[in-house]
Design an enzyme around this catalytic site. Sequence first.
Site, mmCIF file in Angstrom:
data_model
loop_
_atom_site.group_PDB
_atom_site.id
_atom_site.type_symbol
_atom_site.label_atom_id
_atom_site.label_comp_id
_atom_site.label_asym_id
_atom_site.label_seq_id
_atom_site.Cartn_x
_atom_site.Cartn_y
_atom_site.Cartn_z
ATOM 1 N N GLY A 124 -56.411 -119.322 -5.385
ATOM 2 C CA GLY A 124 -56.238 -120.539 -6.180
ATOM 3 C C GLY A 124 -57.043 -120.594 -7.462
ATOM 4 O O GLY A 124 -57.392 -121.684 -7.930
ATOM 5 N N HIS A 160 -46.042 -115.808 -13.084
ATOM 6 C CA HIS A 160 -45.733 -114.487 -12.538
ATOM 7 C C HIS A 160 -46.563 -113.433 -13.281
ATOM 8 O O HIS A 160 -46.618 -113.443 -14.513
ATOM 9 C CB HIS A 160 -44.237 -114.202 -12.698
ATOM 10 C CG HIS A 160 -43.819 -112.938 -12.030
ATOM 11 N ND1 HIS A 160 -43.573 -112.843 -10.683
ATOM 12 C CD2 HIS A 160 -43.630 -111.686 -12.531
ATOM 13 C CE1 HIS A 160 -43.250 -111.602 -10.378
ATOM 14 N NE2 HIS A 160 -43.272 -110.887 -11.477
ATOM 15 N N ILE A 170 -40.620 -118.714 -0.556
ATOM 16 C CA ILE A 170 -39.467 -118.903 -1.432
ATOM 17 C C ILE A 170 -38.900 -120.295 -1.158
ATOM 18 O O ILE A 170 -38.586 -120.638 -0.008
ATOM 19 C CB ILE A 170 -38.380 -117.834 -1.136
ATOM 20 C CG1 ILE A 170 -38.952 -116.415 -1.267
ATOM 21 C CG2 ILE A 170 -37.169 -118.027 -2.051
ATOM 22 C CD1 ILE A 170 -39.496 -116.050 -2.628
#
Length: 188
Positions: free
Chosen positions: A12, A103, A86
């Site tokens: 995180g 990403h 997902i």
Amino acid sequence: MKYITVLVSGSGTNLQRIIDCIENGDIPNAAVNLVVADRECFGLQRAENHGIKNILIKRGKDFSENLGKIIPENTDLIVLAGFLSILNKDFCDNFRGKIINIHPALLPKFGGKGMWGHHVHNAVLASGEKESGATVHFVTSGIDEGEIILQKSFEISETETLESLSEKIHKIEYEIFPEAVNLVLNRV
Ligand code: GRF
């Protein structure tokens, strides 16, 4: 005030960056209203450290449906900050234009199923690509396929390793993620 719900699966540090930017005014007029993790991870602790409501929903086939039920009414933006599950089509369609992901590569290259973390970096190194970087994009039901919001690249050095690549990409992420959050918050 705009409200951001953050989804995490790991350490995180990108969540931390967003919290810090909100606290120091780089992301103005915003608050994280909830952090959701799909597994035990340090991201939950980071939320806790800042007094942010946080919840663990076990990953699995009902995850998106369960998540849909607890997204706060006032959420303007859902941010995937190192999130590995997902999200299903219904969820993505319901929140279309309101979910963003970071990403660790230059999409559309090195994206798709199984392309996360070290898998991405290893594939980039093996490919002989001259550059890599990070991408913030909208989330749709096609994995890593949504519209690109921001991207930043750098040249891969001859001596690049998995660790050095990962470190450089994280640095870029800490720059472009808050910027992308601001861009999108100004549109939603
Ligand atoms: C980042 O590299 C991000 O691009 C990817 O997962 C990683 C999360 O790192 N989606 P952290 O948990 O924010 O440190």
